[in-house]
Design an enzyme around this catalytic site. Structure first.
Site, PDB file in Angstrom:
ATOM      1  N   ASP A   1       1.421  -1.745  10.509  1.00 22.57           N
ATOM      2  CA  ASP A   1       1.484  -1.756   9.032  1.00 22.57           C
ATOM      3  C   ASP A   1       0.549  -0.666   8.479  1.00 22.57           C
ATOM      4  O   ASP A   1      -0.087  -0.854   7.430  1.00 22.57           O
ATOM      5  CB  ASP A   1       1.157  -3.125   8.434  1.00 22.57           C
ATOM      6  CG  ASP A   1       1.669  -3.275   6.994  1.00 22.57           C
ATOM      7  OD1 ASP A   1       2.338  -2.329   6.489  1.00 22.57           O
ATOM      8  OD2 ASP A   1       1.418  -4.317   6.382  1.00 22.57           O
TER       9      ASP A   1
ATOM     10  N   LEU B   1       4.680   5.940   5.919  1.00 16.34           N
ATOM     11  CA  LEU B   1       4.327   7.369   6.054  1.00 16.34           C
ATOM     12  C   LEU B   1       4.197   8.048   4.692  1.00 16.34           C
ATOM     13  O   LEU B   1       3.778   9.201   4.613  1.00 16.34           O
ATOM     14  CB  LEU B   1       5.357   8.100   6.924  1.00 16.34           C
ATOM     15  CG  LEU B   1       5.435   7.648   8.388  1.00 16.34           C
ATOM     16  CD1 LEU B   1       6.515   8.439   9.144  1.00 16.34           C
ATOM     17  CD2 LEU B   1       4.102   7.788   9.103  1.00 16.34           C
TER      18      LEU B   1
HETATM   19 ZN   LIG Z   1       4.562  -5.972   3.757  1.00 14.14          ZN
HETATM   20 ZN   LIG Z   2       4.087  -2.783   5.229  1.00 10.61          ZN
END
Ligand SMILES: [Zn+2]
Ligand SMILES: [Zn+2]
Length: 422
Positions: free
Chosen positions: A301, A60
């Site tokens: 991710d 974030l």
């Molecule tokens: Zn990573």
């Molecule tokens: Zn990551």
């Protein structure tokens, strides 16, 4: 708000077999029967009512890197994508290696977050792999796991001590696996890196550390979680370890089962990510791992970057993609509708297993649980526009691709945080 969701097909591990039935939300919780009237009724005919998705791995960028993303924009994008909770990695500035930063993230999320935010604490101070972070104090402040993600823990001795220490607090370590001596490259090592004249990162860079973590977890009898698995070899190592009873879990991301290294063609920096997009053979292995249960969860991710960090020479471009708003449609299209997995298994991958790893009570639609719900359309087709997301960042490799499926409503603790009305 008291909500009735009617006519939707309900899929939740705690609610029995999937079927059309009402879901009642009263005072922020799921109830099966009630005589209190609803403030609002959502007609979910033709739609699916699922536990809200929990993203076990995102960035974030808050505090300190808010020119890329912040907690308000990041969680707005997550809510739009159907997530009701996200776990954010510690590689912020300052690093989330102490209780003050954990407190900052939790307080800000409470004020401006659209979804729940679960901070992940760093394993080591400043992600340097030398001294343990303030794990006990961070645990008191509410971290859900530990990770130096963005960087590998280089020393096996340090990782071993960290696993032992983390287990005292019931926390799992999420390991970003790469051998630092092998990662001096810009994309996957293979045919495409040769054609493009770029230094490659071999699959072995990841697999060596996956094997190391497996050996450490096995010898200590402790658990470990492998971040963003991207290669056939990693899937095989985890599969074999699980068969021996090692307490190992792992995740992958939508890009590893939807894209290959070919996406880097033309020096497309939007396709640059770490671990890099791999070969078609690796992509097939990831699908097999998802199908047979080797892979426990799918995470985004989500890695927002500023345009300037991508509009540079390929070798210098930042690694990573934004991922909240493309995750559900990609899973729907490439896993569910492609016949790789069932809807029950999808819910396990996106909600049940992340909740289990973090020790959260959400992730199911059981009576009395907080009403974190995703109402999804599995058939809606739309074209992904990287400039049209709720994220501050635009770095998605899916620009112009047709997506199938979308979150129509995202509900957190009974509050509607995203609504798509056609
Ligand atoms: Zn990573
Ligand atoms: Zn990551």
């Amino acid at each position: 708000m008291n909500l009735d969701i009617i006519n939707g097909t309900v899929v939740g591990p705690a609610t029995g077999p999937a079927g059309i039935r009402p879901v009642y939300i009263r005072d922020g919780k799921i109830t099966l029967a009630t005589d209190k009237p609803a403030d609002r009724v959502i007609d979910a005919a033709g739609l699916y009512v699922l536990p809200g998705m929990i993203d076990a791995h995102c960035h974030l960028r808050d505090p300190g890197l808010v020119y890329k993303e912040d907690i308000a924009t990041g969680t707005a994008s997550a809510a739009k994508g159907g997530f009701t909770a996200v776990a954010c990695m510690a590689n912020t500035q300052p690093v989330c290696d102490n209780a003050a930063v954990v407190g900052y993230i939790r307080n800000k999320a409470e004020r401006v977050g659209k979804t729940r935010v679960h901070p992940i604490g760093a394993v080591s101070k400043n992600l340097e792999g030398r001294e343990l972070a303030e794990i006990g104090l961070m645990a008191q402040e509410g971290i859900v796991a530990l990770s130096d993600d963005g960087k590998p823990v280089v020393s096996a001795d340090f990782m071993r001590k960290a696993m032992q220490y983390a287990s005292d607090f019931g926390l799992v370590i999420i390991s970003h696996c790469e051998d630092p001596s092998l990662v001096d490259g810009a994309m996957n090592e293979g045919e495409w890196s040769t054609l493009m004249g770029l230094r490659g990162i071999p699959a072995a860079a990841e697999e060596i550390q996956v094997a190391r973590e497996t050996i450490l977890a096995e010898s200590l009898g402790l658990r470990v979680h492998i971040a963003h698995v991207s290669t056939r070899g990693s899937v095989r190592i985890v599969r074999e370890a699980k068969a021996r009873g090692v307490k190992i879990t792992c995740e992958t991301c939508p890009h590893y089962f939807t894209l290959t290294e070919e996406a880097c063609k033309g020096y497309n920096t939007l396709a640059k990510v770490n671990p890099p997009l791999r070969t078609e053979d690796d992509r097939q292995a990831i699908l097999e791992g998802i199908r047979d249960g080797t892979i426990d969860m799918i995470v985004t991710d989500h890695a927002p970057h500023h345009e300037d960090e991508k509009q540079v020479e390929f070798a210098l471009a930042a690694n990573g993609f934004i991922g909240f708003e493309s995750a559900f449609p990609l899973m729907n299209q490439h896993l569910l509708q492609a016949g790789v997995i069932t809807l029950d298994r999808l819910v396990e991958l996106t909600s049940v297993n992340p909740a289990k790893m973090f020790g959260l009570e959400s992730g199911t639609l059981q009576e009395g649980a907080a009403a974190d719900v995703l109402i999804a359309d599995l058939d809606d087709e739309w074209v992904f526009d990287r400039f049209a997301t709720a994220s501050k960042a635009k770095n998605a490799p899916y620009h112009g691709m047709t997506m199938r499926g979308r979150a129509r409503w995202t509900i957190v603790g009974g509050d509607i945080v995203h609504e798509f009305i056609r």
